[in-house]
Design an enzyme around this catalytic site. Structure first.
Site, short mmCIF file in Angstrom:
data_model
loop_
_atom_site.label_atom_id
_atom_site.label_comp_id
_atom_site.label_asym_id
_atom_site.label_seq_id
_atom_site.Cartn_x
_atom_site.Cartn_y
_atom_site.Cartn_z
N SER A 1 0.60 -1.27 0.07
CA SER A 1 0.40 -0.05 -0.20
C SER A 1 1.10 1.10 0.17
CB SER A 1 -1.16 -0.04 1.38
OG SER A 1 -0.22 -0.24 2.49
N CYS B 1 4.94 -11.29 12.36
CA CYS B 1 5.91 -10.78 13.06
C CYS B 1 5.23 -9.82 15.05
CB CYS B 1 6.77 -9.98 12.33
SG CYS B 1 5.47 -8.26 12.00
N1 SAH Z 1 8.36 -8.56 2.83
C1 SAH Z 1 9.02 -7.77 3.23
C2 SAH Z 1 8.77 -6.59 4.54
C3 SAH Z 1 7.08 -6.54 4.45
S1 SAH Z 1 7.19 -5.00 5.36
C4 SAH Z 1 10.76 -7.41 3.21
O1 SAH Z 1 11.15 -8.98 3.61
O2 SAH Z 1 11.52 -6.45 3.28
C5 SAH Z 1 5.04 -4.65 5.87
C6 SAH Z 1 4.70 -3.96 4.59
O3 SAH Z 1 3.34 -4.29 4.17
C7 SAH Z 1 5.16 -2.71 5.12
O4 SAH Z 1 5.62 -2.02 2.84
C8 SAH Z 1 4.30 -2.16 4.31
O5 SAH Z 1 3.50 -0.94 4.13
C9 SAH Z 1 2.71 -3.14 3.47
N2 SAH Z 1 1.13 -2.61 4.36
C10 SAH Z 1 0.69 -2.63 5.43
N3 SAH Z 1 0.03 -3.00 5.82
C11 SAH Z 1 -0.80 -2.35 4.34
C12 SAH Z 1 -1.89 -3.46 3.35
N4 SAH Z 1 -3.33 -3.29 4.35
N5 SAH Z 1 -1.93 -3.65 2.34
C13 SAH Z 1 -0.91 -3.52 1.68
N6 SAH Z 1 0.54 -3.17 2.08
C14 SAH Z 1 0.47 -2.81 3.53
#
Ligand code: SAH
Length: 396
Positions: free
Chosen positions: A250, A340
């Site tokens: 997002s 997490c």
């Molecule tokens: N897998 C990634 C880390 C994920 S962190 C890695 O290995 O680097 C979690 C992510 O979820 C963030 O980038 C945040 O912007 C996104 N996020 C949070 N809520 C969301 C939603 N409802 N829909 C889409 N993305 C979301």
């Protein structure tokens, strides 16, 4: 005389088990004066059990530096602890050549409230407790000595500092900003790390080895990476031979960074990658309505339950995405799913995912349990350190 934290009777048990947190409800009184972050003696009866950092604003009223009542908490103490943590990373041959490496994992490395991540020759520290905050200079000196890195940046802007009565604090502690952006190589893939504005200290190092595993599973598969952030899993999927990778987040800045990361890797076929700026909850429903299917789906959402009090609402969110994930998988497909959240234990997480598979009408089995990389150790006396848990499932 040094200031003493007198424990309520019976509350010394967790200290004997070497758990580093002393909660407000365990403190009978403070004998003497201490400012936030000062070292106090932890006393039960007449016996000194430990030396701890006093944090009057936090529910965790003190965090133990040392269970040796005679150990002096001074610059030399931090030199020893930081050097030991850095040396510990040499134990795993898998870690030795990593350009992105967690050097200090807080409580689990005997340094409550201290996080240190190394990206190439830059170290980023995050201090989240009153005690850690007080010893900033000693910690920075110790890190410089143990790593030889001239550049140390502080990213103490995590929300949890508020609970300790600490203001955010960011900036260069040693050295200055490098000329270009910081780029690390992870399993053959280049990734830029934005230490100033990125999440945490800039990157999710805890998922490093899981990203490698994902790459190994990707050959010939259609991959859907949900909550992709800067594309770590997506790029490993491409490197591993995925036929297509759709990535959802997002945050447009995260997706821009992800696309830029892909451009840093001309060996990867960018035509196989698609970035979608969407809410995962909505996008999964749209994909389902469009009868799309995938062979490999990654669900790595943000912390839905920072503490146990959020567990119920968070459980529903985990159930929802895992249910949709199961439905979107082609027969025999793989689901790599994570939580997490400190407030959701592995047993509960597995139950949620089992319920999701059941409601999706799909039989599924655990191929592998997943956790954080070995530079994020979990001290046996500190089970709270186990925040990241994952399951690799095969779904019929
Ligand atoms: N897998 C990634 C880390 C994920 S962190 C890695 O290995 O680097 C979690 C992510 O979820 C963030 O980038 C945040 O912007 C996104 N996020 C949070 N809520 C969301 C939603 N409802 N829909 C889409 N993305 C979301």
């Amino acid at each position: 005389m040094s200031c003493q934290l007198i424990l309520q009777s019976g509350k010394e048990r967790s200290v004997f088990r070497r758990h580093p947190w002393i909660f407000a409800g365990s403190v009978e009184r403070l004998a003497g004066r201490a400012r936030p972050g000062d070292t106090v003696e932890v006393v039960a009866g007449k016996q000194v059990l430990a030396k701890a950092a006093w944090s009057p604003e936090s529910q965790i009223r003190a965090r133990v530096w040392s269970f040796d009542p005679n150990e002096i908490i001074d610059n030399a103490f931090f030199k020893r602890r930081v050097a030991a943590a850095v040396a510990r990373r040499g134990v795993s041959p898998r870690l030795t050549f990593q350009q992105g490496l967690r050097l200090i994992h807080a409580e689990s490395d005997g340094l409550p409230g201290v996080i240190a991540d190394k990206y190439g020759d830059t170290v980023v520290v995050q201090l989240t407790s009153a005690g850690a905050d007080k010893w900033r200079e000693a910690i920075a000196d110790a890190l410089q000595l143990a790593t030889g890195c001239a550049r140390i940046y502080e990213r103490s802007d995590s929300d949890v500092r508020g609970l300790e009565g600490l203001e955010p604090r960011v900036g260069w502690l040693r050295g200055e900003a490098p000329a270009g952006e910081i780029v690390i190589e992870e399993h053959g893939v280049k990734m830029a790390v934005d230490i100033v504005a990125g999440h945490k200290t800039g990157f999710y190092l805890d998922q490093r080895d899981n990203r490698k595993l994902l790459g190994e599973l990707s050959q010939g598969r259609r991959v859907l990476n949900c909550f992709c952030y800067t594309g770590g899993f997506s790029l490993q999927a491409l490197a591993g031979g995925a036929t297509s990778v759709i990535s959802i987040d997002s945050s447009q800045p995260a997706l821009d960074r992800a696309a830029a990361n892909l451009a840093l890797n001309p060996q990867l076929d960018a035509t196989h990658a698609e970035w979608r700026c969407e809410n995962v909850f909505d996008e999964l429903r749209k994909l389902k309505a469009a009868n799309e299917t995938f062979d490999l789906i990654i669900l790595d959402p943000p912390k839905f339950a920072p503490s146990a009090s959020h567990a119920e609402r968070a459980s529903r969110a985990y159930k929802d995405i895992n249910l949709l994930g199961c439905k979107l998988l082609a027969p025999g497909g793989l689901l790599m799913t994570y939580s997490c959240s400190g407030g959701i234990g592995i047993e509960l997480f597995q139950k949620i995912v089992a319920g999701a598979a059941l409601d999706a009408g799909r039989d599924a089995r655990i191929i592998q349990r997943l956790q954080g990389a070995p530079d994020h150790p979990i001290a046996l006396a500190f089970p709270e350190g186990e925040y990241l848990k994952g399951l690799l499932l095969q779904v019929d």
